[in-house]
Write a protein that holds these residues in place. Structure first.
Motif, PDB file in Angstrom:
ATOM      1  N   THR A  80       0.839  -1.203   0.000  1.00 37.63           N
ATOM      2  CA  THR A  80       0.000   0.000   0.000  1.00 37.63           C
ATOM      3  C   THR A  80       0.869   1.246   0.000  1.00 37.63           C
ATOM      4  OG1 THR A  80      -1.811  -1.125   1.149  1.00 37.63           O
ATOM      5  CG2 THR A  80      -1.774   1.267   1.288  1.00 37.63           C
ATOM      6  N   ALA A  81       1.877   1.275   0.870  1.00 38.56           N
ATOM      7  CA  ALA A  81       2.776   2.433   0.952  1.00 38.56           C
ATOM      8  C   ALA A  81       3.495   2.650  -0.376  1.00 38.56           C
ATOM      9  CB  ALA A  81       3.780   2.241   2.084  1.00 38.56           C
ATOM     10  N   HIS A  82       3.989   1.573  -0.964  1.00 39.67           N
ATOM     11  CA  HIS A  82       4.693   1.676  -2.244  1.00 39.67           C
ATOM     12  C   HIS A  82       3.777   2.225  -3.335  1.00 39.67           C
ATOM     13  CE1 HIS A  82       7.574   0.743  -5.370  1.00 39.67           C
ATOM     14  NE2 HIS A  82       6.603   0.158  -6.040  1.00 39.67           N
ATOM     15  N   LYS A  83       2.560   1.714  -3.399  1.00 36.26           N
ATOM     16  CA  LYS A  83       1.625   2.165  -4.434  1.00 36.26           C
ATOM     17  C   LYS A  83       1.239   3.644  -4.253  1.00 36.26           C
ATOM     18  CE  LYS A  83      -0.473  -2.281  -5.576  1.00 36.26           C
ATOM     19  NZ  LYS A  83      -0.426  -2.275  -7.033  1.00 36.26           N
ATOM     20  N   LEU A  84       1.221   4.103  -2.987  1.00 37.55           N
ATOM     21  CA  LEU A  84       0.906   5.508  -2.717  1.00 37.55           C
ATOM     22  C   LEU A  84       2.138   6.407  -2.836  1.00 37.55           C
ATOM     23  CD1 LEU A  84      -1.526   5.158   0.315  1.00 37.55           C
ATOM     24  CD2 LEU A  84      -2.097   5.926  -2.007  1.00 37.55           C
ATOM     25  N   GLY A  85       3.319   5.811  -2.885  1.00 34.29           N
ATOM     26  CA  GLY A  85       4.546   6.597  -2.981  1.00 34.29           C
ATOM     27  C   GLY A  85       4.932   7.249  -1.675  1.00 34.29           C
ATOM     28  N   ILE A  86       4.638   6.563  -0.559  1.00 30.46           N
ATOM     29  CA  ILE A  86       4.996   7.076   0.759  1.00 30.46           C
ATOM     30  C   ILE A  86       5.619   5.942   1.571  1.00 30.46           C
ATOM     31  CG2 ILE A  86       3.157   8.816   0.710  1.00 30.46           C
ATOM     32  CD1 ILE A  86       1.541   7.095   2.621  1.00 30.46           C
ATOM     33  N   SER A  87       6.058   6.269   2.780  1.00 28.89           N
ATOM     34  CA  SER A  87       6.663   5.264   3.653  1.00 28.89           C
ATOM     35  C   SER A  87       5.593   4.557   4.483  1.00 28.89           C
ATOM     36  CB  SER A  87       7.675   5.924   4.592  1.00 28.89           C
ATOM     37  OG  SER A  87       7.004   6.793   5.483  1.00 28.89           O
ATOM     38  N   ASN A  88       5.986   3.421   5.060  1.00 31.47           N
ATOM     39  CA  ASN A  88       5.087   2.728   5.983  1.00 31.47           C
ATOM     40  C   ASN A  88       4.755   3.628   7.166  1.00 31.47           C
ATOM     41  OD1 ASN A  88       5.154   0.449   4.397  1.00 31.47           O
ATOM     42  ND2 ASN A  88       6.562  -0.676   5.708  1.00 31.47           N
ATOM     43  N   SER A  89       5.738   4.390   7.622  1.00 32.22           N
ATOM     44  CA  SER A  89       5.514   5.317   8.741  1.00 32.22           C
ATOM     45  C   SER A  89       4.486   6.378   8.368  1.00 32.22           C
ATOM     46  CB  SER A  89       6.828   5.978   9.150  1.00 32.22           C
ATOM     47  OG  SER A  89       7.749   5.015   9.575  1.00 32.22           O
ATOM     48  N   GLY A  90       4.525   6.809   7.107  1.00 34.22           N
ATOM     49  CA  GLY A  90       3.559   7.798   6.642  1.00 34.22           C
ATOM     50  C   GLY A  90       2.135   7.288   6.730  1.00 34.22           C
ATOM     51  N   LEU A  91       1.967   6.000   6.466  1.00 36.93           N
ATOM     52  CA  LEU A  91       0.630   5.402   6.627  1.00 36.93           C
ATOM     53  C   LEU A  91       0.204   5.460   8.084  1.00 36.93           C
ATOM     54  CD1 LEU A  91       0.889   2.210   4.370  1.00 36.93           C
ATOM     55  CD2 LEU A  91      -0.448   4.270   3.908  1.00 36.93           C
ATOM     56  N   SER A  92       1.116   5.078   8.967  1.00 35.83           N
ATOM     57  CA  SER A  92       0.805   5.065  10.402  1.00 35.83           C
ATOM     58  C   SER A  92       0.499   6.461  10.925  1.00 35.83           C
ATOM     59  CB  SER A  92       1.975   4.480  11.197  1.00 35.83           C
ATOM     60  OG  SER A  92       2.142   3.128  10.878  1.00 35.83           O
ATOM     61  N   ARG A  93       1.323   7.432  10.541  1.00 31.00           N
ATOM     62  CA  ARG A  93       1.127   8.808  11.016  1.00 31.00           C
ATOM     63  C   ARG A  93      -0.247   9.345  10.651  1.00 31.00           C
ATOM     64  NH1 ARG A  93       6.672   9.426   9.835  1.00 31.00           N
ATOM     65  NH2 ARG A  93       6.270   9.942   7.655  1.00 31.00           N
ATOM     66  N   ASN A  94      -0.805   8.840   9.562  1.00 31.15           N
ATOM     67  CA  ASN A  94      -2.075   9.373   9.079  1.00 31.15           C
ATOM     68  C   ASN A  94      -3.248   8.423   9.285  1.00 31.15           C
ATOM     69  OD1 ASN A  94      -1.309  12.056   7.824  1.00 31.15           O
ATOM     70  ND2 ASN A  94       0.261  10.666   7.066  1.00 31.15           N
ATOM     71  N   GLY A  95      -3.039   7.393  10.089  1.00 33.30           N
ATOM     72  CA  GLY A  95      -4.128   6.500  10.469  1.00 33.30           C
ATOM     73  C   GLY A  95      -4.706   5.667   9.340  1.00 33.30           C
ATOM     74  N   VAL A  96      -3.889   5.360   8.320  1.00 28.21           N
ATOM     75  CA  VAL A  96      -4.371   4.560   7.198  1.00 28.21           C
ATOM     76  C   VAL A  96      -4.236   3.084   7.543  1.00 28.21           C
ATOM     77  CG1 VAL A  96      -4.026   4.004   4.759  1.00 28.21           C
ATOM     78  CG2 VAL A  96      -3.716   6.343   5.562  1.00 28.21           C
ATOM     79  N   SER A  97      -5.303   2.325   7.303  1.00 29.27           N
ATOM     80  CA  SER A  97      -5.245   0.891   7.578  1.00 29.27           C
ATOM     81  C   SER A  97      -4.311   0.227   6.591  1.00 29.27           C
ATOM     82  CB  SER A  97      -6.639   0.256   7.490  1.00 29.27           C
ATOM     83  OG  SER A  97      -6.978   0.031   6.144  1.00 29.27           O
ATOM     84  N   ASP A  98      -3.822  -0.951   6.954  1.00 25.00           N
ATOM     85  CA  ASP A  98      -2.882  -1.621   6.061  1.00 25.00           C
ATOM     86  C   ASP A  98      -3.579  -2.509   5.045  1.00 25.00           C
ATOM     87  OD1 ASP A  98      -2.960  -2.322   8.877  1.00 25.00           O
ATOM     88  OD2 ASP A  98      -1.989  -4.191   8.355  1.00 25.00           O
ATOM     89  N   SER A  99      -4.834  -2.335   4.833  1.00 28.21           N
ATOM     90  CA  SER A  99      -5.521  -3.211   3.885  1.00 28.21           C
ATOM     91  C   SER A  99      -6.369  -2.420   2.886  1.00 28.21           C
ATOM     92  CB  SER A  99      -6.389  -4.217   4.637  1.00 28.21           C
ATOM     93  OG  SER A  99      -7.339  -3.535   5.428  1.00 28.21           O
ATOM     94  N   LEU A 100      -5.712  -1.530   2.157  1.00 27.21           N
ATOM     95  CA  LEU A 100      -6.441  -0.785   1.133  1.00 27.21           C
ATOM     96  C   LEU A 100      -6.535  -1.604  -0.146  1.00 27.21           C
ATOM     97  CD1 LEU A 100      -4.980   2.828   1.484  1.00 27.21           C
ATOM     98  CD2 LEU A 100      -7.076   1.909   2.455  1.00 27.21           C
ATOM     99  N   THR A 101      -7.625  -1.424  -0.852  1.00 27.01           N
ATOM    100  CA  THR A 101      -7.806  -2.097  -2.142  1.00 27.01           C
ATOM    101  C   THR A 101      -7.250  -1.217  -3.256  1.00 27.01           C
ATOM    102  OG1 THR A 101      -9.955  -1.102  -2.546  1.00 27.01           O
ATOM    103  CG2 THR A 101      -9.936  -3.197  -1.319  1.00 27.01           C
TER     104      THR A 101
END
Length: 138
Positions: A65-86
């Motif tokens: 998910t992070a790779h497809k969005l072009g951000i880091s795994n930490s960036g997902l966490s900082r913004n409350g994004v779940s790890d299971s996006l379609t």
């Protein structure tokens, strides 16, 4: 290479990570039984329909998910994004990028630039330390 005489089993979570898929989205039979290296290789070379569909549409694990969005795994966490996006959810975020996504993408670019700068500086330092010392006459 000869086939394994004593095949090593791996946990489904490990196999899912090696396949780049989100374990909770896999079929129950995959989640509940160990996977041998031979089975993993078979899944890679001849993926069943469920694996092909999962890789195409998701949901995806955090790193994918992070790779497809072009951000880091930490960036997902900082913004409350779940790890299971379609795939559709990722496409929607990329089409209409919220402020946090724009900032995280810019942040990742800066982090990579800094890592390159440090790497180049370290290589320069190593090259300088490998030069022969100047002879001093006194």
């Amino acid at each position: 290479m000869s086939p394994d005489k004593n095949p090593q089993d791996m946990k489904p979570l490990t196999a899912a990570a090696k396949l780049g898929i989100y374990l909770p989205a896999t079929p129950e039979e995959f989640r509940n039984s160990p996977v041998t290296r031979a089975q993993l290789e078979e899944l890679r070379t001849n993926p069943p329909e469920w694996l092909t569909e999962l890789r195409r549409t998701g949901p995806f694990p955090r790193d994918v998910t992070a790779h497809k969005l072009g951000i880091s795994n930490s960036g997902l966490s900082r913004n409350g994004v779940s790890d299971s996006l379609t795939a559709d959810e990722i496409a929607a975020l990329l089409a209409d990028q919220p402020d946090w996504l724009v900032k995280e993408r810019a942040n990742l670019v800066e982090v990579r630039k800094e890592a390159e700068r440090v790497k180049a500086k370290e290589a320069e330092r190593r090259a300088a330390s490998n030069r022969p010392a100047k002879k001093r006459f006194g």
